[in-house]
Design a protein around this motif. Structure first.
Motif, PDB file in Angstrom:
ATOM      1  N   LEU A 154      -5.647   8.741  -2.409  1.00 12.60           N
ATOM      2  CA  LEU A 154      -6.631   8.425  -1.377  1.00 12.60           C
ATOM      3  C   LEU A 154      -6.062   8.679   0.017  1.00 12.60           C
ATOM      4  O   LEU A 154      -6.770   9.126   0.921  1.00 12.60           O
ATOM      5  CB  LEU A 154      -7.070   6.967  -1.502  1.00 12.60           C
ATOM      6  N   ASP A 155      -4.761   8.404   0.181  1.00 10.42           N
ATOM      7  CA  ASP A 155      -4.115   8.557   1.486  1.00 10.42           C
ATOM      8  C   ASP A 155      -3.643   9.986   1.745  1.00 10.42           C
ATOM      9  O   ASP A 155      -3.600  10.426   2.887  1.00 10.42           O
ATOM     10  CB  ASP A 155      -2.903   7.632   1.582  1.00 10.42           C
ATOM     11  N   GLN A 190      -3.826   5.145  -4.838  1.00  7.89           N
ATOM     12  CA  GLN A 190      -3.804   4.941  -3.397  1.00  7.89           C
ATOM     13  C   GLN A 190      -3.098   6.098  -2.695  1.00  7.89           C
ATOM     14  O   GLN A 190      -3.505   6.522  -1.605  1.00  7.89           O
ATOM     15  CB  GLN A 190      -3.117   3.620  -3.052  1.00  7.89           C
ATOM     16  N   TYR A 245      -3.649  -7.536  -7.096  1.00  3.36           N
ATOM     17  CA  TYR A 245      -3.857  -7.457  -5.649  1.00  3.36           C
ATOM     18  C   TYR A 245      -3.600  -8.803  -4.979  1.00  3.36           C
ATOM     19  O   TYR A 245      -3.822  -9.863  -5.563  1.00  3.36           O
ATOM     20  CB  TYR A 245      -5.294  -7.026  -5.339  1.00  3.36           C
ATOM     21  N   GLU A 295      -4.301  -5.899  -0.893  1.00  3.28           N
ATOM     22  CA  GLU A 295      -3.303  -4.835  -1.111  1.00  3.28           C
ATOM     23  C   GLU A 295      -2.741  -4.939  -2.525  1.00  3.28           C
ATOM     24  O   GLU A 295      -2.539  -6.029  -3.062  1.00  3.28           O
ATOM     25  CB  GLU A 295      -2.152  -4.964  -0.114  1.00  3.28           C
ATOM     26  N   PRO A 355      -9.581  -0.913  -5.511  1.00  2.19           N
ATOM     27  CA  PRO A 355      -9.736   0.114  -6.539  1.00  2.19           C
ATOM     28  C   PRO A 355      -9.398  -0.402  -7.932  1.00  2.19           C
ATOM     29  O   PRO A 355      -8.344  -0.972  -8.167  1.00  2.19           O
ATOM     30  CB  PRO A 355      -8.749   1.198  -6.100  1.00  2.19           C
ATOM     31  N   LYS A 388     -13.773   4.480  -2.706  1.00  2.00           N
ATOM     32  CA  LYS A 388     -13.746   3.753  -1.432  1.00  2.00           C
ATOM     33  C   LYS A 388     -14.977   2.871  -1.255  1.00  2.00           C
ATOM     34  O   LYS A 388     -14.917   1.839  -0.577  1.00  2.00           O
ATOM     35  CB  LYS A 388     -13.647   4.748  -0.267  1.00  2.00           C
ATOM     36  N   ASP A 431      -4.824   9.852 -11.181  1.00  2.00           N
ATOM     37  CA  ASP A 431      -3.787   8.896 -10.809  1.00  2.00           C
ATOM     38  C   ASP A 431      -2.739   8.701 -11.887  1.00  2.00           C
ATOM     39  O   ASP A 431      -1.574   8.434 -11.579  1.00  2.00           O
ATOM     40  CB  ASP A 431      -4.411   7.548 -10.429  1.00  2.00           C
ATOM     41  N   HIS A 453      -1.204   2.484  -7.924  1.00  2.00           N
ATOM     42  CA  HIS A 453      -0.315   2.842  -6.816  1.00  2.00           C
ATOM     43  C   HIS A 453      -0.444   4.339  -6.522  1.00  2.00           C
ATOM     44  O   HIS A 453      -0.500   4.764  -5.357  1.00  2.00           O
ATOM     45  CB  HIS A 453       1.120   2.486  -7.207  1.00  2.00           C
ATOM     46  N   MET A 506       0.851  -1.197   0.000  1.00  2.00           N
ATOM     47  CA  MET A 506       0.000   0.000   0.000  1.00  2.00           C
ATOM     48  C   MET A 506       0.883   1.241   0.000  1.00  2.00           C
ATOM     49  O   MET A 506       1.877   1.309   0.679  1.00  2.00           O
ATOM     50  CB  MET A 506      -0.925   0.007   1.218  1.00  2.00           C
ATOM     51  N   THR A 507       0.474   2.229  -0.813  1.00  2.00           N
ATOM     52  CA  THR A 507       1.196   3.483  -0.835  1.00  2.00           C
ATOM     53  C   THR A 507       0.954   4.234   0.462  1.00  2.00           C
ATOM     54  O   THR A 507      -0.146   4.258   0.976  1.00  2.00           O
ATOM     55  CB  THR A 507       0.700   4.350  -2.002  1.00  2.00           C
ATOM     56  N   SER A 516     -13.492  10.436  -4.587  1.00  2.00           N
ATOM     57  CA  SER A 516     -12.666   9.511  -3.814  1.00  2.00           C
ATOM     58  C   SER A 516     -13.550   8.595  -2.965  1.00  2.00           C
ATOM     59  O   SER A 516     -13.223   7.420  -2.747  1.00  2.00           O
ATOM     60  CB  SER A 516     -11.676  10.268  -2.925  1.00  2.00           C
TER      61      SER A 516
END
Length: 367
Positions: free
Chosen positions: A270-271, A267, A357, A361, A317, A310, A74, A264, A1-2, A306
């Motif tokens: 998203l984070d 993510q 995945y 992840e 994703p 989710k 992205d 990648h 996960m990023t 976003s």
């Protein structure tokens, strides 16, 4: 996960200022040639690096400029973060947002993003050589926003409804589910994207993107009504990535790594939304699209979209199945004005992204 720590790779962006210096994107952007990393610096095997490099330049067409939408945002960020370079991929981005499907179908580009599975299906009825490899959510991105006097969709009878390009199958299904007699509604093809034409009464309602025009009105504090597909039990999808089918058949692992790098970066966004949005806003500004995609608008859009990512059924994703498209497929057959549609499985690849995945992840080399 990023993780947010990936922001150290923002070539030319500092966390405090995020000052863009390196990439110069125009309506058609091509990064400067970079040498393949030394073997000791590779995240992937030399064999995989050579394979990806041998595919040559991969061209991506942004469906809507520098929009903060999955399948677009992205890709820009993956280029800026160096994720494509990490996988020995040479990317060219066309940010003009025009004729993406035509260019991909004809082999002049490899990837493009669309707003929903409906768009893919309508194109598939008339085009070939396109395969959907990712669907980013199970929330239809459309809504019908209206003057505050419109209290229900039924109130549109005797009034006017604007649309862009076409009255989407989702919108038609919403009207049908609400028992609206469309023959009593004046349908107007819109050329003006200003949402205040609704609040000013120039048109009673518009079929728009829920993350865009209505959010603009909300930010201005203007009163309006809004109706969502879910209000009347209409199901659909959010954003789809398509690839040239011949390219996919000949370069499946390369296409998978393109999606790996993009996801990648997704993510990361998203984070670390603030850092991500600072980057895309500066890119838009540097390439003459700053007025079309100001930072505050991008933030409003990503705040909504976003969540759609989710909320996706798979929780992964981009992962997609034929079942995700079935409800929308039936709507397109009923409301899409097409003679016939290919089978869903003929229009999509169900495993390219899901195979990226493991244990929920995204598999990223080195993690």
């Amino acid at each position: 996960m990023t993780t947010p720590l990936d922001s150290k790779k923002l070539r030319g962006f500092g966390i405090a200022g995020l000052l863009v210096t390196a990439l110069t994107l125009s309506a058609c952007t091509a990064p400067a040639e970079e040498s393949t990393p030394d073997a000791g610096d590779l995240l992937i095997s030399q064999e995989a690096c050579d394979r990806n490099a041998a595919a040559g330049t991969i061209t991506y067409i942004s469906g809507y400029g520098y929009s903060a939408s999955a399948g677009q945002l992205d890709v820009f960020l993956a280029e800026e973060l160096g994720y494509f370079k990490d996988l020995c991929l040479d990317l060219e981005i066309n940010a003009s947002g025009a004729n993406g499907q035509q260019l991909v179908s004809s082999g002049q580009a490899e990837f493009t993003a669309l707003g929903s599975a409906s768009d893919v299906m309508l194109a598939a009825a008339n085009s070939q050589n396109l395969t959907a490899v990712a669907t980013y959510g199970n929330t239809p991105p459309f809504s019908i926003f209206a003057n505050e006097k419109i209290k229900s969709l039924k109130d549109l009878e005797g009034g006017s409804l604007g649309y862009f390009i076409n009255l989407t199958p989702i919108a038609s299904a919403m009207l049908d589910a609400a028992d609206v007699d469309v023959s009593k509604v004046e349908l107007i093809k819109m050329t003006n994207y200003d949402p205040t034409v609704v609040t000013r009464g120039q048109v009673d309602a518009i079929v728009g993107y829920a993350s865009n025009q209505p959010e603009n009105l909300r930010a201005q504090g203007l009163p309006f009504s809004e109706f969502f597909p879910s209000d009347v039990g209409v199901e659909g999808t959010y954003n789809v990535m398509e690839v040239n089918s011949e390219f996919l058949a000949e370069n499946r692992e390369v296409a998978a790594d393109f999606m790996r790098a993009s996801l990648h970066a997704l993510q990361f966004c998203l984070d670390s939304a603030d850092e991500c949005l600072d980057v895309i806003a500066q890119l838009a500004e540097d390439n003459g699209q700053g007025s079309a995609f100001p930072r505050e608008q991008l933030e409003r859009t990503w705040n909504v979209e976003s969540q759609w990512v989710k909320d996706s059924n798979s929780g992964l994703p981009g992962a997609q199945t034929a079942a995700d498209w079935e409800a929308e497929y039936e709507l397109v057959k009923q409301f899409g004005n097409v003679d016939s549609l290919p089978a869903i499985t003929d229009m999509m690849d169900e495993t390219l992204v899901s195979d990226l995945y493991a244990d929920g992840e995204l598999i990223w080399p080195g993690n």
